[in-house]
Enzyme design. Structure first.
Site, PDB file in Angstrom:
ATOM      1  CD  GLU A 119      -2.771  -1.031   2.541  1.00 24.78           C
ATOM      2  OE1 GLU A 119      -2.576  -0.108   3.366  1.00 24.78           O
ATOM      3  OE2 GLU A 119      -3.590  -1.938   2.736  1.00 24.78           O
ATOM      4  CG  ASP A 144      -4.204   7.636   8.209  1.00 25.21           C
ATOM      5  OD1 ASP A 144      -4.266   6.397   8.221  1.00 25.21           O
ATOM      6  OD2 ASP A 144      -4.337   8.322   7.185  1.00 25.21           O
TER       7      ASP A 144
END
Length: 268
Positions: free
Chosen positions: A56, A67
């Site tokens: 990724e 995040d």
């Protein structure tokens, strides 16, 4: 069951190969441009040999709401280095000059893609060598804004499912999904506490009742032992924040990835 038809592509081939080997996979996450564009590319190029089965590649964004602190900081470092969406695609192109087999999924947020233009982005991402997209803030109800453009270029839209995705919602999520399903094993942000093994196993079983796509388990997976466990429960384990922290510390990133891969392979 999902009506998704797997394509003959890098992601499909890789998960088929993992199944034939009788083991789960390792999905690694790094941020394009972190800590510098040059060093980030060096790390990216080294990941497959270190044991990453799928990569990724983060597209830095100024407001990465899903995040945790580690990846937020990585995004800010990358942006501070001048990394852009175009620069991320250039990084992928440079990676593809020496590796045309390892699947790479671009991960990020919809705003930069929207500004770039959906059709242009899908075309540019495919040309750069991407295999799919994870767009954290694009729910299935809004996926049609981009999904036709991605499919026209042979790109998968990898959908996220969570502990709160019940049996009523799962089919709506999975009907848009391709490549693999990303199971977010905890509620909250990346890089926080690990999920309970039994809870993840139950969730993966429930997801598999709705789709034949592989299931990768991420969020809160930070040690070789956790990666081995989650790759055994699902079809792959995703490790992101722990790798990003190694980058921030200037540690042996590829050595750490190697320890994750070794632990996963021992469970086969």
């Amino acid at each position: 069951m999902s009506t998704t038809t797997p394509q003959t592509d890098r992601l499909t081939r890789r998960f088929a190969a993992l199944k034939a080997e009788g083991r789960g996979g390792l999905v690694t996450y790094t941020m394009a441009g972190d800590p510098t564009p040059e060093k980030a590319l060096d790390i990216l190029k080294g990941l497959p040999a270190a044991g990453a089965d799928v990569i990724e590649l983060g597209m830095p964004f100024s407001d990465p709401m899903a995040d945790g602190p580690a990846i937020q900081a990585a995004a800010l470092r990358a942006l501070g280095q001048g990394m852009t969406l175009k620069g991320t695609l250039d990084t992928l192109r440079a990676f593809r000059e020496t590796d045309n087999e390892t699947p790479v999924v671009l991960m990020g947020y919809y705003n930069p893609i929207y500004i770039h233009g959906g059709e242009a982005f899908a075309r540019d991402a495919a040309e750069a060598g991407a295999d799919g997209l994870i767009i954290v803030d694009l729910p299935p109800e809004e996926a049609e804004e981009l999904l036709p453009q991605l499919r026209a270029q042979g790109l998968h839209l990898i959908m996220l499912t969570t502990p709160t995705s019940d049996d009523a919602r799962l089919p709506r999520v999975l009907e848009k999904a391709g490549g693999f399903v990303y199971y977010v094993s905890i509620t909250g942000i990346t890089g926080t506490a690990a999920a309970a093994e039994d809870a993840v196993a139950a969730a993966v079983t429930r997801i598999r009742a709705h789709t034949d796509l592989p299931v990768a388990v991420g969020f809160g997976v930070s040690t070789p032992e956790q990666a081995a466990t989650m790759s055994r429960i699902g079809d792959a384990a995703v490790v992101g924040s722990a790798i990003v922290r190694k980058i921030e510390e200037g540690g042996d990133v590829l050595g750490f990835v190697g320890s994750l891969a070794q632990a996963i392979r021992k469970t086969a």
